[in-house]
Design an enzyme around this catalytic site. Structure first.
Site, mmCIF file in Angstrom:
data_model
loop_
_atom_site.group_PDB
_atom_site.id
_atom_site.type_symbol
_atom_site.label_atom_id
_atom_site.label_comp_id
_atom_site.label_asym_id
_atom_site.label_seq_id
_atom_site.Cartn_x
_atom_site.Cartn_y
_atom_site.Cartn_z
ATOM 1 N N ILE A 110 0.844 -1.211 0.000
ATOM 2 C CA ILE A 110 0.000 0.000 0.000
ATOM 3 C C ILE A 110 0.875 1.255 0.000
ATOM 4 O O ILE A 110 0.610 2.219 -0.715
ATOM 5 C CB ILE A 110 -0.962 0.000 1.214
ATOM 6 C CG1 ILE A 110 -1.856 -1.249 1.162
ATOM 7 C CG2 ILE A 110 -1.809 1.271 1.234
ATOM 8 C CD1 ILE A 110 -2.731 -1.452 2.385
ATOM 9 N N TYR B 28 -1.499 -9.674 16.672
ATOM 10 C CA TYR B 28 -1.475 -8.622 15.645
ATOM 11 C C TYR B 28 -2.596 -7.621 15.909
ATOM 12 O O TYR B 28 -2.360 -6.410 15.965
ATOM 13 C CB TYR B 28 -1.615 -9.256 14.254
ATOM 14 C CG TYR B 28 -1.785 -8.263 13.143
ATOM 15 C CD1 TYR B 28 -0.798 -7.336 12.855
ATOM 16 C CD2 TYR B 28 -2.951 -8.236 12.384
ATOM 17 C CE1 TYR B 28 -0.966 -6.415 11.833
ATOM 18 C CE2 TYR B 28 -3.124 -7.335 11.360
ATOM 19 C CZ TYR B 28 -2.132 -6.416 11.085
ATOM 20 O OH TYR B 28 -2.295 -5.509 10.075
#
Ligand code: UDP
Length: 335
Positions: A13, A150
């Protein structure tokens, strides 16, 4: 001319964001340790005089401080991501995501810069309050399961970002990205779309984990980049969290079927239990469906690229890469 610092700018990204900013005539500096990003992702940008690349850790306080000082605003995308990577390297995941963000926020606060932090839809965990809203509860699994580290590390990042705004008036914006797809995304760390596309193009079975009834909603990277830029320049976004995703929810089996249709591949779908795919006792998220009302209302933007078109563009890119790899393999070694 304003200069933007992108942490993790050699990632999937980040590299698209850097490319867009350069195309808008802005200056960009990228810091990346190339742990999951790659030089290839930014090769086409390096010839621009407005682009600079720094190979380093975001936790390097001195380097980061200098880069923030020389920038007008920061996009913080550097993170350890990918379900496979998280399970294989839980310590790296937690330390990078928590300490890295802490270092970046600290530098930004000292220099009084604006920062947009990329978070993840993973923070919703096992919540069943669908569609997911930014003010909804986060429902994470036990600490014995690495997968949730995470989500937890990114939730801490969000708490920190909001705390810096409330306590120190550092202008922070949090974007919760739902599954983002497009060219340059690697399947190496678990991401399903690049994995299925490579499997389909190479005539291998498409490996669907679990029942395949679990859902995700996929957003094309260009849409995510457009949204990030709009949020970063809008003062009303400061101190706020935004879901950035595409409301079209698809099952993973449905995704595999779409990719088979779009590639014209004769590959088959093979179902693999989670325990075999990841680790014993692995827990997945059953559904992931964003409420994007808040981001749409503030920015006036909604995703433009439909799923089939996003997949087509990603398939074309992957086809090109396979051809390049084959040509390189055929080239005689230079003497
Ligand atoms: N998945 C799959 N086959 C693969 C890789 C992933 O079926 O080869 C599944 C995975 O179990 C999950 C979904 O696809 O249900 C999305 O996985 P990904 O790792 O891309 O993202 P996340 O789970 O973080 O949304």
């Amino acid at each position: 001319m304003p200069k933007f610092l992108i942490t993790g700018g050699a990632g999937f990204i980040g590299s698209h964001l850097a490319e867009r900013l350069l195309s808008l005539g802005q200056r960009v500096v990228v810091i990346d340790n190339l742990s999951t990003g790659s030089i290839e992702n930014i090769t086409c940008l390096r010839s621009s005089p407005d682009f600079e690349f720094v190979l380093d850790e975001v936790s390097n306080e001195r380097v980061l401080g200098e880069l923030v000082d020389a920038s007008d605003a920061v996009f913080h995308l550097a993170a350890t991501v990918g379900v496979q990577k998280i399970i294989d390297s839980p310590v790296e995941t937690i330390v990078n995501n928590v300490h890295g963000t802490e270092t970046v926020l600290n530098a930004v606060a000292k220099k009084r810069r604006k920062i947009l932090i990329a978070s993840t839809s993973e923070v919703y965990g096992k919540s069943t309050a669908l569609p997911f809203r930014e003010d909804g509860d986060l429902v994470l699994g036990p600490t014995s399961k690495a997968r949730w580290s995470y989500a937890c590390s990114k939730a801490i990042d969000e708490f920190m970002a909001i705390a810096y705004w409330k306590e120190k008036k550092t202008p922070t914006v949090v974007a919760r990205l739902f599954n983002t797809i497009g060219p340059r995304q690697s399947g190496q760390y678990g991401m399903v779309v690049p994995r299925f596309i490579s499997q389909a193009l190479e005539g291998r079975d498409l490996t669907v984990y679990g029942t395949g009834e679990q859902t995700r909603s996929f957003t094309y990277v260009d849409d995510v980049v457009s949204w990030l830029l709009l949020l970063a320049q809008d003062d009303r976004a400061v101190g706020e969290v935004f879901n950035l995703g595409n409301p079209l929810e698809v099952t993973i089996t449905g995704l595999a079927q779409r990719i088979l249709r779009l590639t014209g591949s004769a590959s088959r779908i093979r179902y693999i239990p989670y325990d075999e795919a990841y680790e014993s006792g692995f827990e997945d998220m059953g559904r992931r469906d964003p409420d994007i009302g808040k981001a749409v209302e503030l920015t006036g933007y909604r995703p433009q690229v439909e799923l089939d078109e996003a997949l087509r563009r990603t398939i074309e890119w992957r086809r090109g890469r396979i051809q390049e790899e084959q040509q390189t393999a055929l080239k005689p070694a230079s003497s």
